[in-house]
Design a protein around this motif. Structure first.
Motif, PDB file in Angstrom:
ATOM      1  N   VAL A  85     -74.538  27.523  45.797  1.00  0.00           N
ATOM      2  CA  VAL A  85     -73.500  28.351  46.631  1.00  0.00           C
ATOM      3  C   VAL A  85     -72.558  26.656  46.841  1.00  0.00           C
ATOM      4  O   VAL A  85     -71.295  26.853  46.851  1.00  0.00           O
ATOM      5  N   ARG A  86     -73.338  26.913  48.294  1.00  0.00           N
ATOM      6  CA  ARG A  86     -72.331  25.216  48.995  1.00  0.00           C
ATOM      7  C   ARG A  86     -72.360  24.423  48.682  1.00  0.00           C
ATOM      8  O   ARG A  86     -71.525  23.213  48.040  1.00  0.00           O
ATOM      9  N   LYS A  88     -71.632  23.962  45.409  1.00  0.00           N
ATOM     10  CA  LYS A  88     -70.385  23.683  44.402  1.00  0.00           C
ATOM     11  C   LYS A  88     -69.617  23.673  44.832  1.00  0.00           C
ATOM     12  O   LYS A  88     -68.694  23.607  44.300  1.00  0.00           O
ATOM     13  N   GLU A  89     -69.007  24.070  46.060  1.00  0.00           N
ATOM     14  CA  GLU A  89     -68.100  24.420  46.452  1.00  0.00           C
ATOM     15  C   GLU A  89     -68.106  22.972  47.332  1.00  0.00           C
ATOM     16  O   GLU A  89     -66.870  22.344  47.155  1.00  0.00           O
ATOM     17  N   GLY A 115     -75.995  28.923  41.691  1.00  0.00           N
ATOM     18  CA  GLY A 115     -74.474  28.861  42.773  1.00  0.00           C
ATOM     19  C   GLY A 115     -73.809  29.358  41.613  1.00  0.00           C
ATOM     20  O   GLY A 115     -72.349  29.314  42.515  1.00  0.00           O
ATOM     21  N   VAL A 116     -73.411  29.686  40.340  1.00  0.00           N
ATOM     22  CA  VAL A 116     -72.378  30.686  40.082  1.00  0.00           C
ATOM     23  C   VAL A 116     -73.180  31.037  38.435  1.00  0.00           C
ATOM     24  O   VAL A 116     -73.996  30.840  38.340  1.00  0.00           O
TER      25      VAL A 116
END
Length: 326
Positions: A85-86, A88-89, A115-116
């Protein structure tokens, strides 16, 4: 200058000291470069934790490269558990600023559903973008998508074009994929000499999947004179590099006594290694062994569980089968 040896003798410790000084003066680019030196152990002992701290500081100061490098640390889980997730950001931030390597990795996250939510159409779009920006790994992955018909209509001719383009640009995975297409005549006229040449090049550059495919060519006499000793040698080389397909290939040789003295115990050991690593062919073979009681106690229930495991695998039949993979 000191890091790369431009105009002066290369001196990594001196480069690190200069980056440290610029970092303390608030230079975000120097902070990012310093982070890379700690990450790679250039001019200092490797220290991924320190690298991450520096990348975070540089990222907050607006460094696009730091966003990408920090994203890689979170994606790969270097010095920590992966945090997709991080990642991806961070990749999104760098992608928006025109960083094509970040675009590629963002595509991988959508491709893998990490993450998505998995979205191959979005991944395809990002790979196209990254490929146009010169990221040859993205070009190769586009070829794989078209070869598999994943997220796009299967088009082997288009896959061949992408593989050829990435191969010319030096991507070893594309070289292997191109060799496999020549081996099976998919998207191009079959040419075993060309297949052997390409697979040999990929093998020489450390691609263990190509090593396994070459081993199969020697084992079966495809495009080369049949040579079981050479096949065993190649499988063993790839097995030492922990390639599960090599464990499967070697296991089959020992199971059948093909080029080696038959050893069902050794075969079972190798096939279990490959199965544990997700090799569907090995799982299917183990299922048959348990069903027939070959080298193991006959156990229909165990055989059924293994067959169900193989059928549930995403690699059970959805991907292209080029015949020279194990």
């Amino acid at each position: 200058m000191y890091q790369l040896g431009y105009g002066v003798e290369q001196d990594l410790p001196q480069a690190r000291r200069l980056y440290e000084k610029a970092h303390l003066n608030g230079d975000a680019s120097a902070t990012c470069n310093l982070g890379l030196m700690y990450e790679q152990g250039h001019g200092t002992e490797p220290d991924v934790r320190r690298a991450r701290q520096l990348f975070e500081q540089a990222e907050k100061a607006g460094s696009v490269r730091a966003s990408y490098n920090l994203g890689l640390i979170y994606y790969l889980g270097r010095g920590m558990k992966p945090d997709f997730v991080r990642a991806k950001e961070l990749f999104e931030s760098a992608h928006a600023a025109g960083c094509f390597p970040a675009t590629y990795y963002l595509g991988k996250l959508y491709d893998q559903g990490k993450g998505v939510k998995e979205d191959v159409a979005a991944a395809h779009k990002l790979y196209v973008w990254a490929s146009a920006g010169g990221i040859v790994s993205a070009t190769n992955r586009l070829g794989e998508l078209y070869a598999e018909g994943r997220g796009v209509e299967q088009d082997l001719a288009q896959a061949f074009i992408f593989f050829a383009e990435a191969h010319i640009a030096g991507d070893i995975l594309a070289t292997r994929n191109l060799g496999l297409m020549y081996a099976e005549g998919q998207g191009v006229e079959r040419n075993l000499d060309k297949a052997r040449e390409l697979l040999g090049h990929a093998h020489s550059n450390g691609d263990t999947a190509a090593t396994c495919s070459l081993a199969v060519m020697y084992e079966q006499g495809h495009g080369v004179r049949k040579n079981l000793s050479k096949a065993k040698e190649l499988f063993e080389a790839a097995h030492q590099a922990e390639d599960p397909a090599a464990a499967h290939g070697l296991g089959m040789m020992y199971l059948e006594g093909h080029g080696v003295r038959q050893d069902v115990v050794r075969a079972k050991q190798l096939l279990e290694q490959a199965h544990d690593a997700g090799n569907v062919g090995a799982t299917s073979t183990l299922a048959l062994m348990h069903a027939e009681g070959r080298g193991v106690t006959k156990d229909p229930r165990k055989a059924r569980k293994l067959i169900e495991s193989a059928q549930a695998s995403p690699h059970s039949g959805a991907s292209r089968n080029l015949g020279l993979t194990l």
